[in-house]
Design a protein around this motif. Sequence first.
Motif, PDB file in Angstrom:
ATOM      1  N   PHE A 184       0.846  -1.188   0.000  1.00 56.95           N
ATOM      2  CA  PHE A 184       0.000   0.000   0.000  1.00 56.95           C
ATOM      3  C   PHE A 184       0.885   1.241   0.000  1.00 56.95           C
ATOM      4  O   PHE A 184       1.745   1.404   0.861  1.00 56.95           O
ATOM      5  N   VAL A 185       0.657   2.106  -0.978  1.00 56.90           N
ATOM      6  CA  VAL A 185       1.475   3.312  -1.105  1.00 56.90           C
ATOM      7  C   VAL A 185       0.715   4.531  -0.602  1.00 56.90           C
ATOM      8  O   VAL A 185       1.174   5.248   0.284  1.00 56.90           O
ATOM      9  N   SER A 186      -0.448   4.788  -1.157  1.00 61.07           N
ATOM     10  CA  SER A 186      -1.217   5.952  -0.729  1.00 61.07           C
ATOM     11  C   SER A 186      -2.649   5.804  -1.206  1.00 61.07           C
ATOM     12  O   SER A 186      -2.952   4.969  -2.065  1.00 61.07           O
ATOM     13  N   ARG A 187      -3.512   6.616  -0.646  1.00 55.06           N
ATOM     14  CA  ARG A 187      -4.921   6.608  -1.040  1.00 55.06           C
ATOM     15  C   ARG A 187      -5.419   8.049  -1.083  1.00 55.06           C
ATOM     16  O   ARG A 187      -5.197   8.813  -0.140  1.00 55.06           O
ATOM     17  N   GLU A 188      -6.048   8.409  -2.174  1.00 50.46           N
ATOM     18  CA  GLU A 188      -6.668   9.726  -2.303  1.00 50.46           C
ATOM     19  C   GLU A 188      -8.174   9.553  -2.199  1.00 50.46           C
ATOM     20  O   GLU A 188      -8.780   8.875  -3.028  1.00 50.46           O
ATOM     21  N   VAL A 189      -8.759  10.127  -1.170  1.00 51.32           N
ATOM     22  CA  VAL A 189     -10.184   9.963  -0.904  1.00 51.32           C
ATOM     23  C   VAL A 189     -10.921  11.223  -1.322  1.00 51.32           C
ATOM     24  O   VAL A 189     -10.564  12.333  -0.907  1.00 51.32           O
ATOM     25  N   THR A 190     -11.933  11.029  -2.154  1.00 48.03           N
ATOM     26  CA  THR A 190     -12.745  12.162  -2.576  1.00 48.03           C
ATOM     27  C   THR A 190     -13.718  12.527  -1.466  1.00 48.03           C
ATOM     28  O   THR A 190     -14.471  11.676  -0.983  1.00 48.03           O
ATOM     29  N   LYS A 191     -13.679  13.772  -1.036  1.00 44.27           N
ATOM     30  CA  LYS A 191     -14.595  14.232   0.006  1.00 44.27           C
ATOM     31  C   LYS A 191     -15.783  14.930  -0.637  1.00 44.27           C
ATOM     32  O   LYS A 191     -15.618  15.854  -1.439  1.00 44.27           O
ATOM     33  N   LEU A 192     -16.966  14.456  -0.303  1.00 39.60           N
ATOM     34  CA  LEU A 192     -18.188  14.972  -0.911  1.00 39.60           C
ATOM     35  C   LEU A 192     -18.979  15.812   0.082  1.00 39.60           C
ATOM     36  O   LEU A 192     -19.024  15.494   1.271  1.00 39.60           O
ATOM     37  N   ASP A 193     -19.592  16.853  -0.439  1.00 41.25           N
ATOM     38  CA  ASP A 193     -20.475  17.672   0.394  1.00 41.25           C
ATOM     39  C   ASP A 193     -21.911  17.185   0.338  1.00 41.25           C
ATOM     40  O   ASP A 193     -22.795  17.767   0.954  1.00 41.25           O
ATOM     41  N   ARG A 194     -22.125  16.121  -0.408  1.00 47.17           N
ATOM     42  CA  ARG A 194     -23.475  15.570  -0.569  1.00 47.17           C
ATOM     43  C   ARG A 194     -23.416  14.057  -0.342  1.00 47.17           C
ATOM     44  O   ARG A 194     -22.328  13.487  -0.201  1.00 47.17           O
ATOM     45  N   PRO A 195     -24.555  13.359  -0.293  1.00 43.92           N
ATOM     46  CA  PRO A 195     -24.537  11.922   0.001  1.00 43.92           C
ATOM     47  C   PRO A 195     -23.707  11.110  -0.993  1.00 43.92           C
ATOM     48  O   PRO A 195     -23.553  11.495  -2.159  1.00 43.92           O
ATOM     49  N   GLU A 196     -23.168   9.988  -0.525  1.00 47.17           N
ATOM     50  CA  GLU A 196     -22.390   9.093  -1.379  1.00 47.17           C
ATOM     51  C   GLU A 196     -23.337   8.359  -2.327  1.00 47.17           C
ATOM     52  O   GLU A 196     -24.440   7.971  -1.956  1.00 47.17           O
ATOM     53  N   LEU A 197     -22.894   8.141  -3.550  1.00 49.56           N
ATOM     54  CA  LEU A 197     -23.772   7.668  -4.622  1.00 49.56           C
ATOM     55  C   LEU A 197     -24.448   6.337  -4.308  1.00 49.56           C
ATOM     56  O   LEU A 197     -25.657   6.189  -4.480  1.00 49.56           O
ATOM     57  N   THR A 198     -23.703   5.354  -3.845  1.00 49.29           N
ATOM     58  CA  THR A 198     -24.268   4.015  -3.679  1.00 49.29           C
ATOM     59  C   THR A 198     -25.195   3.892  -2.480  1.00 49.29           C
ATOM     60  O   THR A 198     -25.951   2.925  -2.381  1.00 49.29           O
ATOM     61  N   THR A 199     -25.143   4.846  -1.554  1.00 45.92           N
ATOM     62  CA  THR A 199     -25.995   4.756  -0.366  1.00 45.92           C
ATOM     63  C   THR A 199     -27.050   5.856  -0.303  1.00 45.92           C
ATOM     64  O   THR A 199     -27.850   5.886   0.626  1.00 45.92           O
ATOM     65  N   ALA A 200     -27.061   6.746  -1.284  1.00 48.51           N
ATOM     66  CA  ALA A 200     -27.985   7.881  -1.267  1.00 48.51           C
ATOM     67  C   ALA A 200     -29.430   7.437  -1.467  1.00 48.51           C
ATOM     68  O   ALA A 200     -29.706   6.510  -2.230  1.00 48.51           O
ATOM     69  N   LYS A 201     -30.341   8.098  -0.789  1.00 46.31           N
ATOM     70  CA  LYS A 201     -31.766   7.818  -0.955  1.00 46.31           C
ATOM     71  C   LYS A 201     -32.350   8.529  -2.173  1.00 46.31           C
ATOM     72  O   LYS A 201     -33.381   8.120  -2.702  1.00 46.31           O
ATOM     73  N   ILE A 202     -31.700   9.595  -2.591  1.00 45.46           N
ATOM     74  CA  ILE A 202     -32.127  10.337  -3.776  1.00 45.46           C
ATOM     75  C   ILE A 202     -30.900  10.582  -4.650  1.00 45.46           C
ATOM     76  O   ILE A 202     -29.841  10.972  -4.149  1.00 45.46           O
ATOM     77  N   ILE A 203     -31.043  10.334  -5.946  1.00 47.99           N
ATOM     78  CA  ILE A 203     -29.950  10.548  -6.893  1.00 47.99           C
ATOM     79  C   ILE A 203     -30.469  11.354  -8.080  1.00 47.99           C
ATOM     80  O   ILE A 203     -31.538  11.059  -8.622  1.00 47.99           O
ATOM     81  N   VAL A 204     -29.707  12.356  -8.464  1.00 57.96           N
ATOM     82  CA  VAL A 204     -29.972  13.118  -9.681  1.00 57.96           C
ATOM     83  C   VAL A 204     -28.844  12.808 -10.654  1.00 57.96           C
ATOM     84  O   VAL A 204     -27.672  13.055 -10.357  1.00 57.96           O
ATOM     85  N   SER A 205     -29.189  12.229 -11.821  1.00 59.27           N
ATOM     86  CA  SER A 205     -28.180  11.830 -12.798  1.00 59.27           C
ATOM     87  C   SER A 205     -28.353  12.593 -14.098  1.00 59.27           C
ATOM     88  O   SER A 205     -29.478  12.882 -14.514  1.00 59.27           O
ATOM     89  N   GLY A 206     -27.231  12.881 -14.728  1.00 61.11           N
ATOM     90  CA  GLY A 206     -27.256  13.585 -15.999  1.00 61.11           C
ATOM     91  C   GLY A 206     -26.606  12.788 -17.096  1.00 61.11           C
ATOM     92  O   GLY A 206     -25.712  11.975 -16.850  1.00 61.11           O
ATOM     93  N   GLY A 207     -27.053  13.029 -18.330  1.00 65.86           N
ATOM     94  CA  GLY A 207     -26.524  12.312 -19.476  1.00 65.86           C
ATOM     95  C   GLY A 207     -25.944  13.232 -20.525  1.00 65.86           C
ATOM     96  O   GLY A 207     -25.739  14.426 -20.293  1.00 65.86           O
ATOM     97  N   ARG A 208     -25.724  12.669 -21.696  1.00 67.46           N
ATOM     98  CA  ARG A 208     -25.111  13.406 -22.790  1.00 67.46           C
ATOM     99  C   ARG A 208     -25.947  14.602 -23.221  1.00 67.46           C
ATOM    100  O   ARG A 208     -25.432  15.585 -23.752  1.00 67.46           O
ATOM    101  N   GLY A 209     -27.266  14.541 -22.960  1.00 66.90           N
ATOM    102  CA  GLY A 209     -28.148  15.628 -23.350  1.00 66.90           C
ATOM    103  C   GLY A 209     -27.805  16.957 -22.699  1.00 66.90           C
ATOM    104  O   GLY A 209     -28.261  18.016 -23.168  1.00 66.90           O
ATOM    105  N   LEU A 210     -26.994  16.939 -21.643  1.00 66.71           N
ATOM    106  CA  LEU A 210     -26.606  18.198 -20.987  1.00 66.71           C
ATOM    107  C   LEU A 210     -25.572  18.980 -21.798  1.00 66.71           C
ATOM    108  O   LEU A 210     -25.387  20.175 -21.575  1.00 66.71           O
ATOM    109  N   GLY A 211     -24.894  18.293 -22.696  1.00 66.55           N
ATOM    110  CA  GLY A 211     -24.024  18.993 -23.638  1.00 66.55           C
ATOM    111  C   GLY A 211     -22.591  19.172 -23.228  1.00 66.55           C
ATOM    112  O   GLY A 211     -21.679  18.931 -24.015  1.00 66.55           O
TER     113      GLY A 211
END
Length: 311
Positions: free
Chosen positions: A178-205
Motif C-alpha cells: 500500500f502506497v497511498s490513497r486519495e479519498v474524494t470528500k463529498l459535500d453531498r450523500p455518497e452515490l451508492t448509499t444515497a436515498k435520492i440521486i440526480v443523474s445527468g446524461g449526454r443531453g446536458l451537452g
Amino acid sequence: MTNLVIAEHDNASIKAATLNTVAAAQKIGGDIHVLVAGYNAQAAADAAAKIAGVSKVLLADAPHLGAGLAENIEATVLKIAKDYTHILSPATAYGKNIAPRIAAKLDVAQISDITAVVSVDTFERPIYAGNAIATVQSADPIKVITVRSTGFDALGAGGGCAAIEKIDAAADGGLSLFVSREVTKLDRPELTTAKIIVSGGRGLGNRENYTRVLEPLADKLNAALGASRAAVDAGFVPNDYQVGQTGKIVAPQLYVAVGISGAIQHLAGMKDSKVIVAINKDPDAPIFSVADYGLVGDLFAVVPDLCAQLS
C-alpha cells in the motif's frame, strides 16, 4: 450450517453494503459470523456486533490488514474457511477484489452478484445487463458468493449483541504494498448509499451545463449526483459518478434521470430504484420504458422550473 460475511469497513465503521450482505446470509439460514479484518479496527468490530442477526464477530487486527489489501485479507479468510458453508462479501470493488481469490484457492466456482436466495445451494443473479435472471445451483462444499446490495434490504445497524472473538491474521504475503490513497470528500450523500440521486446524461451537452443545471436540483433534494457512461466518457464528470453495468449499481428511493436516453448499460445500474423520474426531449427515449414519471421537454427549461417549484 454457518455463514461468514466479510465486512467492508474503514477500520472505524461498517460500510452500508455489509448490512445488505448480512441480509442475504440471513436468507440462506444458519448462524452468521462477520469477519472484520483491519488495523486498530475495534470500533468497526463493535459496530458489526450490533448488526441484527449476527451471532459472532471475528476480529483480525494487524498492521498489514489496515489498507484492505486483497492478498492479505484472502489469506486470513482461508485460515478459517473450512469452518463455513458459505462465504459472502458485498459485490463492491472491495468484495469483487477479494472473493475471486478465495474461490480460486478453495477450487470452487464463485457465485457472483446474487439478487435472491432460492435455497441453501441455489441463487438468482442477473445476466445480459439485467434483462434475464439466471438461477444458479452449486454443489461446492463451500460456496463463495458476492451479493448485489440492491437485491436485499439492509438489516438494522443496531439491536444486535454478538460476541467478538479475536483471531490471528495470516502473515503478510508481501505480494503488494500500500502506497497511498486519495479519498474524494463529498459535500453531498455518497452515490451508492444515497436515498435520492440526480443523474445527468449526454443531453446536458458539456461539463458547465451539468454543473449549472443539475447541482441546484441536487441541492434542493439533498441528493447525490450521478451520470451515464456517455456523460463520463465525454468528460462532464469523473468516473466515480457513473451509474450503470460498468459503473455503480444503485437503487435509491428516488432516481431523477436528466438528459439520459436510457441505454441498456445504464438501465442495468438503476432500474431497481423505487421511483424513477425521467426528463428528456425525445418521447421515444428508452428511459421512459422504466420511468414511473416521465416529462418530455427541454431539460434546460424544465429543470430550472422544477427547482423553482421546490423552493
